[in-house]
Design a protein around this motif. Structure first.
Motif, PDB file in Angstrom:
ATOM      1  N   TRP A 114      47.459 160.114  20.296  1.00 32.75           N
ATOM      2  CA  TRP A 114      48.434 160.866  21.086  1.00 32.75           C
ATOM      3  C   TRP A 114      47.893 162.266  21.409  1.00 32.75           C
ATOM      4  N   GLY A 115      47.263 162.886  20.442  1.00 33.10           N
ATOM      5  CA  GLY A 115      46.722 164.239  20.664  1.00 33.10           C
ATOM      6  C   GLY A 115      45.722 164.246  21.813  1.00 33.10           C
ATOM      7  N   THR A 116      44.820 163.270  21.830  1.00 32.32           N
ATOM      8  CA  THR A 116      43.819 163.243  22.907  1.00 32.32           C
ATOM      9  C   THR A 116      44.507 163.033  24.257  1.00 32.32           C
ATOM     10  N   ALA A 117      45.556 162.206  24.256  1.00 30.91           N
ATOM     11  CA  ALA A 117      46.252 161.926  25.526  1.00 30.91           C
ATOM     12  C   ALA A 117      46.934 163.190  26.053  1.00 30.91           C
ATOM     13  N   LYS A 136      38.576 161.265  10.142  1.00 26.62           N
ATOM     14  CA  LYS A 136      38.285 160.656  11.455  1.00 26.62           C
ATOM     15  C   LYS A 136      38.169 161.742  12.504  1.00 26.62           C
ATOM     16  N   PRO A 137      37.076 162.489  12.477  1.00 20.15           N
ATOM     17  CA  PRO A 137      36.993 163.660  13.369  1.00 20.15           C
ATOM     18  C   PRO A 137      36.818 163.325  14.852  1.00 20.15           C
ATOM     19  N   GLY A 138      36.566 162.064  15.204  1.00 17.39           N
ATOM     20  CA  GLY A 138      36.253 161.709  16.595  1.00 17.39           C
ATOM     21  C   GLY A 138      37.293 162.196  17.599  1.00 17.39           C
ATOM     22  N   ARG A 139      38.550 161.875  17.347  1.00 21.00           N
ATOM     23  CA  ARG A 139      39.582 162.233  18.333  1.00 21.00           C
ATOM     24  C   ARG A 139      39.904 163.723  18.286  1.00 21.00           C
ATOM     25  N   GLN A 182      39.274 168.751  21.391  1.00 22.11           N
ATOM     26  CA  GLN A 182      38.653 170.077  21.506  1.00 22.11           C
ATOM     27  C   GLN A 182      37.785 170.167  22.762  1.00 22.11           C
ATOM     28  N   VAL A 183      37.091 169.075  23.080  1.00 23.49           N
ATOM     29  CA  VAL A 183      36.276 169.081  24.311  1.00 23.49           C
ATOM     30  C   VAL A 183      37.190 169.273  25.529  1.00 23.49           C
TER      31      VAL A 183
END
Ligand SMILES: Cc1ncc(COP(=O)(O)O)c(C=O)c1O
Length: 453
Positions: free
Chosen positions: A147-150, A174-177, A182-183
């Protein structure tokens, strides 16, 4: 073979002209209004005006609307097309062949979005309405980060600042998302954080507190209330969120029409309920009108058995008791969700609309433990080549079981599942599974708060 037959065999797509331009609001078709949210101080229905400090005004209007179809604004439709939407309806023929089943298995592919799940369908709508009313900054929480990435993505589309409180256990493991968000330019904090008084209180009690979604929601709301230019955004549970997701089911319904088929079974996983509702409600409309006896089955984790062992009662949506009370199937807002890999299923309650439909018997739910779910995911990977999200794999497990039942009976069931996300950022979970290191959790006892109302 005609082109229609070929589509039936592989993948059904839609042209722009066939793409739905409105969302479906199931509140128009319920036999009675679902119980309203209550103000915890008065135990009376909460006034929409009170919510305006937290949510964009148009979203509050959608929350209580009983209009059957709500037009998707042009800017949102345009952003949907670029996700891209419409998404394909995929026939899992190699899986069918492997299972030697007489059933037909279809997946609605929400895994193709830039962030890998269905979540942008509502993030884009929420960011749009906020931008339109002059909001400068959106704040939210996230579990495993889908949800955060979205929301981070939707914020860049509409030029908003974005802050995300991410459950500490996922932030670290799980640092990926987190990195994706951040990107995109979002500010990320691990929750509990030192940014809010609720977070500081919890950190004082336990500096290594792993956090929960309920705690992160409390932090996000506290942050929102402290900044006038800010509104809060939620990735599931609420009526308007579920409604934005119905673009998924409306597309799927048209796709099934194109191949002269209608599902006998509609399934999906449930965390807060948004992907299931988004996929299932446009079909449920037919059931509510008595036009179909299709079965509706939602799948959850045995570690967080909110609908299979929960109680239908009023409960808070967060741990810090800042939200209105929602009538829902719940295992209690203080429930300490075990650290399963399907982070998106770690929430104590279920969307009020889904809770209502389960309670009234229009649909039912089942629960699985993570090892059996990853077994199903492995079969999918080794037949279709698809690495599925651990959340989505809960419904895959059910699909496999049903397809095997059909193998025995010879029934030609049409099984439709919402493929809510890919698992390419969940590879540590797959690694643990392959190494035989996954643990299963199941609470012995659940304490559920009861409110008088
Ligand atoms: C891929 C995926 N599926 C399902 C869910 C569960 O959420 P919901 O029930 O709101 O769809 C999540 C939550 O993050 C998710 O990431």
């Amino acid at each position: 073979m005609t082109s229609k037959d070929k589509m039936k065999e592989y993948m059904v797509t839609l042209s722009l002209d066939e793409t739905p331009t409105s969302w479906y609001n199931i509140q128009a078709d319920l036999p009675e209004p679902a119980p309203p949210p209550l103000d915890p101080t008065t135990l009376k229905p909460i006034s929409p005006a009170l919510l305006e400090r937290i949510f964009a005004k148009e979203l509050i209007g959608q929350e209580v609307s009983t209009e059957r179809y709500i037009k998707i604004p042009d800017e949102v439709f345009d952003a949907y097309l670029r996700l891209p939407r419409p998404t394909p309806l995929y026939r899992a023929k190699r899986l069918e062949k492997y299972l030697k089943t007489s059933a037909q298995i279809y997946f609605k592919c929400e895994n193709f979005s830039p962030t890998g799940s269905h979540k942008p369908n509502t993030a884009i709508a929420q960011a749009y309405y906020n931008k339109k009313q002059g909001t400068n900054r959106l704040v939210t929480e996230t579990g495993a980060g889908q949800w955060g990435t979205a929301l981070a993505l939707a914020s860049i589309i509409f030029g908003l600042k974005c802050r995300i409180y991410m459950v500490r256990a996922s932030y670290q493991q799980k640092p990926g998302r987190k990195i994706i968000s951040q990107v995109y330019g979002a500010e990320m904090f691990q929750s509990p954080s030192d940014q809010t008084s609720f977070g500081r209180k919890l950190l004082k009690e336990n500096p290594n507190h792993p956090g929960t979604l309920g705690i992160a929601i409390s932090e996000a709301i506290e942050d929102t209330l402290a900044h006038d230019d800010t509104r809060y955004s939620l990735g599931s549970v609420l009526n308007h969120v579920l409604m934005h997701q119905t673009i998924v089911g409306l597309e799927a319904k048209k796709q099934f029409e194109l191949v002269d088929t209608y599902p006998d079974l509609v399934c999906g996983c449930i965390g807060g309920g948004s992907n299931y509702a988004g996929f299932g409600f446009p079909f449920m409309m037919d059931k509510l009108k008595g036009k179909t006896d299709t079965e509706f089955v939602a799948c959850e984790s045995k570690a967080v058995p909110h609908t299979t062992r929960g109680v239908y009662t009023y409960d808070y949506g967060d741990t810090g008791e800042m939200t209105p009370l929602l009538k829902m199937l719940t295992i209690g807002h203080g429930y300490a969700c075990p650290p399963i890999h399907a982070g998106g299923l770690r929430y104590h309650g279920m969307a009020p609309l889904i809770s209502y439909l389960i309670y009234k018997g229009y649909m039912r739910s089942v629960a699985y433990s993570q090892t059996e779910v990853f077994e199903a995911a492995k079969i999918l990977a080794q037949t279709e080549g698809l690495i599925i999200a651990p959340e989505t794999a809960h419904s895959l497990k059910y699909v496999l079981d049903e397809a095997l039942k059909c193998k025995k009976t010879g029934e030609k069931k049409v099984i439709a599942m919402n493929y809510s996300g890919h698992g390419l950022l969940d590879l540590t979970a797959y690694e643990q599974f392959l190494a035989g290191k996954l643990a299963d959790y199941e609470p012995e006892k659940i304490d559920i708060p009861v409110f008088s109302h």
